[in-house]
Scaffold this active site. Sequence first.
Site, PDB file in Angstrom:
ATOM      1  N   PRO A   1      56.670  61.780  78.441  1.00  0.00           N
ATOM      2  CA  PRO A   1      56.063  60.501  78.826  1.00  0.00           C
ATOM      3  C   PRO A   1      56.215  60.224  80.319  1.00  0.00           C
ATOM      4  O   PRO A   1      57.224  60.579  80.935  1.00  0.00           O
ATOM      5  CB  PRO A   1      56.857  59.480  78.003  1.00  0.00           C
ATOM      6  CG  PRO A   1      58.189  60.138  77.790  1.00  0.00           C
ATOM      7  CD  PRO A   1      57.898  61.603  77.647  1.00  0.00           C
TER       8      PRO A   1
ATOM      9  N   GLN B   1      55.974  56.127  73.492  1.00  0.00           N
ATOM     10  CA  GLN B   1      57.271  55.661  73.974  1.00  0.00           C
ATOM     11  C   GLN B   1      57.240  54.138  74.098  1.00  0.00           C
ATOM     12  O   GLN B   1      56.307  53.572  74.667  1.00  0.00           O
ATOM     13  CB  GLN B   1      57.614  56.282  75.332  1.00  0.00           C
ATOM     14  CG  GLN B   1      59.042  55.976  75.764  1.00  0.00           C
ATOM     15  CD  GLN B   1      59.404  56.610  77.089  1.00  0.00           C
ATOM     16  OE1 GLN B   1      59.040  56.095  78.136  1.00  0.00           O
ATOM     17  NE2 GLN B   1      60.121  57.736  77.047  1.00  0.00           N
TER      18      GLN B   1
ATOM     19  N   HIS C   1      62.980  54.262  74.208  1.00  0.00           N
ATOM     20  CA  HIS C   1      63.555  54.647  75.502  1.00  0.00           C
ATOM     21  C   HIS C   1      64.905  53.957  75.677  1.00  0.00           C
ATOM     22  O   HIS C   1      64.981  52.741  75.845  1.00  0.00           O
ATOM     23  CB  HIS C   1      62.606  54.245  76.627  1.00  0.00           C
ATOM     24  CG  HIS C   1      62.851  54.967  77.923  1.00  0.00           C
ATOM     25  ND1 HIS C   1      64.091  55.413  78.312  1.00  0.00           N
ATOM     26  CD2 HIS C   1      62.002  55.329  78.934  1.00  0.00           C
ATOM     27  CE1 HIS C   1      64.002  56.012  79.492  1.00  0.00           C
ATOM     28  NE2 HIS C   1      62.748  55.973  79.886  1.00  0.00           N
TER      29      HIS C   1
ATOM     30  N   ALA D   1      67.322  55.229  78.032  1.00  0.00           N
ATOM     31  CA  ALA D   1      67.891  55.956  79.169  1.00  0.00           C
ATOM     32  C   ALA D   1      67.427  55.326  80.478  1.00  0.00           C
ATOM     33  O   ALA D   1      66.783  54.276  80.498  1.00  0.00           O
ATOM     34  CB  ALA D   1      67.487  57.433  79.098  1.00  0.00           C
ATOM     35  N   HIS D   2      67.802  55.963  81.589  1.00  0.00           N
ATOM     36  CA  HIS D   2      67.287  55.665  82.930  1.00  0.00           C
ATOM     37  C   HIS D   2      67.551  54.242  83.405  1.00  0.00           C
ATOM     38  O   HIS D   2      66.825  53.732  84.262  1.00  0.00           O
ATOM     39  CB  HIS D   2      65.787  55.979  83.003  1.00  0.00           C
ATOM     40  CG  HIS D   2      65.492  57.439  82.959  1.00  0.00           C
ATOM     41  ND1 HIS D   2      64.255  57.961  82.605  1.00  0.00           N
ATOM     42  CD2 HIS D   2      66.287  58.521  83.194  1.00  0.00           C
ATOM     43  CE1 HIS D   2      64.303  59.273  82.638  1.00  0.00           C
ATOM     44  NE2 HIS D   2      65.525  59.640  82.995  1.00  0.00           N
TER      45      HIS D   2
ATOM     46  N   TYR E   1      67.175  51.416  81.946  1.00  0.00           N
ATOM     47  CA  TYR E   1      66.397  50.330  81.352  1.00  0.00           C
ATOM     48  C   TYR E   1      67.289  49.541  80.385  1.00  0.00           C
ATOM     49  O   TYR E   1      68.487  49.791  80.274  1.00  0.00           O
ATOM     50  CB  TYR E   1      65.153  50.891  80.678  1.00  0.00           C
ATOM     51  CG  TYR E   1      64.204  51.571  81.634  1.00  0.00           C
ATOM     52  CD1 TYR E   1      63.518  50.841  82.604  1.00  0.00           C
ATOM     53  CD2 TYR E   1      64.008  52.952  81.598  1.00  0.00           C
ATOM     54  CE1 TYR E   1      62.658  51.463  83.501  1.00  0.00           C
ATOM     55  CE2 TYR E   1      63.151  53.585  82.488  1.00  0.00           C
ATOM     56  CZ  TYR E   1      62.478  52.836  83.434  1.00  0.00           C
ATOM     57  OH  TYR E   1      61.639  53.461  84.323  1.00  0.00           O
TER      58      TYR E   1
ATOM     59  N   ARG F   1      64.979  58.564  73.463  1.00  0.00           N
ATOM     60  CA  ARG F   1      65.286  59.194  74.748  1.00  0.00           C
ATOM     61  C   ARG F   1      66.676  58.738  75.170  1.00  0.00           C
ATOM     62  O   ARG F   1      66.931  57.534  75.306  1.00  0.00           O
ATOM     63  CB  ARG F   1      64.245  58.831  75.803  1.00  0.00           C
ATOM     64  CG  ARG F   1      64.590  59.332  77.195  1.00  0.00           C
ATOM     65  CD  ARG F   1      63.436  59.262  78.171  1.00  0.00           C
ATOM     66  NE  ARG F   1      62.658  60.506  78.126  1.00  0.00           N
ATOM     67  CZ  ARG F   1      61.807  60.885  79.087  1.00  0.00           C
ATOM     68  NH1 ARG F   1      61.611  60.123  80.142  1.00  0.00           N
ATOM     69  NH2 ARG F   1      61.141  62.015  78.984  1.00  0.00           N
TER      70      ARG F   1
END
Length: 646
Positions: free
Chosen positions: A29, A104, A169, A171-172, A174, A222
């Site tokens: 994604p 996603q 999602h 991760a990252h 967020y 993720r």
Amino acid sequence: MTATAERGLLLSPFKVGSLQLRNRVVMAPHSTHYADRVESDRLTAYYRARAEGGVGLIVHEPVIVHPSSLSRVGKIWGYARENAEAYRATTDAVHEAGAAIVCQIIHNGRQVDGHESQMPAWYPSEVQRGGTIEISHAMTVEEIAEVVEGFVETARICAAGGFDGVEVHAAHGYLLQGFLSPATNQRTDHYGGTVQNRTRIVLEIIRAIRAELGSEFVIGVRVTGDEVQPGGLNPEDCVEISALLAPEVDYLSVVSGSLASYDRIVPEMSFERGLNVRLAGRIRAAVAPVPVLVTGRIPDPETAERILIEEDADLIGLARALIVDPQWVAKVASGATEQIRPCVYANDCRDSIGGRRALVCMVNPDAGRERELVRIEPRAARRVLVIGAGPAGLEAALTASANGDQVTLLERSSKIGGQLNRASAPKSRRELGRLLRYYQQQLAASSIELRLGVEPDTAMLRSLDPTMIVLATGAVPVPPTNAVLSAWEVLGGATLDAKHVVLQDVAGGNGWPLFAAAELLADTGHEVTVVTAATALGTGIEAAALPPLMRRFKARGVRVEMHSRALPHPEGVVVVRNDTDEERIVPGAALVVESGRRSAGVAGAWDGLGVPVVAVGDVLAPRRLATALAEGRRAGAASFAKDGVA
């Protein structure tokens, strides 16, 4: 191409939950800004092209689950019920092409600045958003329940729109990773503290979606393999969290990075290849038989196959590689891997998204323009003369040849590539050489007549008798003043005797010509000082490329002086003077300047031939590589009328 990459695990069928995938290649994604609020025809065409190219599974770009997640225009509102119908065009197109598709779903958390949402950023705790004065709002338990329901409602709409599943999602940096990470979750209730409590919201979302949509609806998550953040999730923490989530899901997608290490989220060309592979392998060992998907700078099918053979992952996620070449899988399946147009990880794609523009690809000008592509109707072959074998000229020549034209390509130097040869000189930029090798292979396989070391005159042009000319003679450096060399000359291989080098950004571009020359000088043993009048460093490069650049500068001892200018001195020293007129003397230093470029000029022997001439790339105006390739491709494909380009 090895036999294993041709016929091995990569192209073998694989089961994910209820889905039987035709192979193990997944389109990972990524945001595109090709749609706003509601799915668009442009996005449908984009995904159709990748499905037709042979991928097994597409993970649709992230859609937001709640109004508090609106971070910018160009985001699809996953909670908007009109998307149930709008998604159908995309999911039907992907299924008709033989691929599966999941969506996603995301809450952006503190990566919302309130400009679009007109709400504070929701997060587990009060945390300052980097680069701003904004502090996130610590969510109440009621707001957490509201967001959980937002994820469920978004999944319902995805199911109604024909998706085979969703990817949550987490991760990252967020919202959901904000809960998972001890660096950002300081709650004292049952959503904070222990790892079980911090994982609670993710499990609530997964279980609620499963209860609503059943076991046939695929659910993936993720997760991060390493947050790379002080006080954040380390690889051991990530394995523990993944083991808690795995029994509830159909697959895990492993990435790394957070807002504190954002350069790892979409790693540029200087990062190691497959940087997340070992992290994925650790998680896979803990969660098997739940499938693990890995993404992150997987450049070629050989690397992908090796990851599968070594059992570090079950599925291979490609984003940028498929942006560049939608036919990546089909070319692997046919054994034509040399035909794959390579991603060089320059991150023009990320730069466009970060700049809140529609996604563009440096290497593939057609990305996002799939609806505009038309088949060239049969016509008499033209005699196309391309002057200049830099990127724009190569793209024009290969495109015209592919369309059946008789092409002659002239180049004044002894090799093709133009500025690609200079740009790929430093070790950290050598990925650009993959594009140059691709062009060399394509030329060798084509019917193009290549003439090197040629400066065309009128007699030669008349003897070639072209029906059209593409002028791609590029740019030349602005001559440096008061300097030993220009950055252009350094990148071209010129050497210096002086141990100390002061490199000044006279042009003010604050970009790769300056930094690449600095790296190359440092790599060859010089002590380098970069001098710029700019108030911020690296404004001419993609933002996520700056942290690794600064790490390389630090490792090589490269000094940077901003708000400054360099002045040569007759006694063999260079004086560096800042905005407050403070001076530093660098004894025994050579002054090198990045003086910029200018067009090589459009006038020449081709004038007055009565043949349509179109200028492309830097000869028209020095700009970015992406623009040169786009103009070259358009020129090579264009039909010409009596008075020029039709």
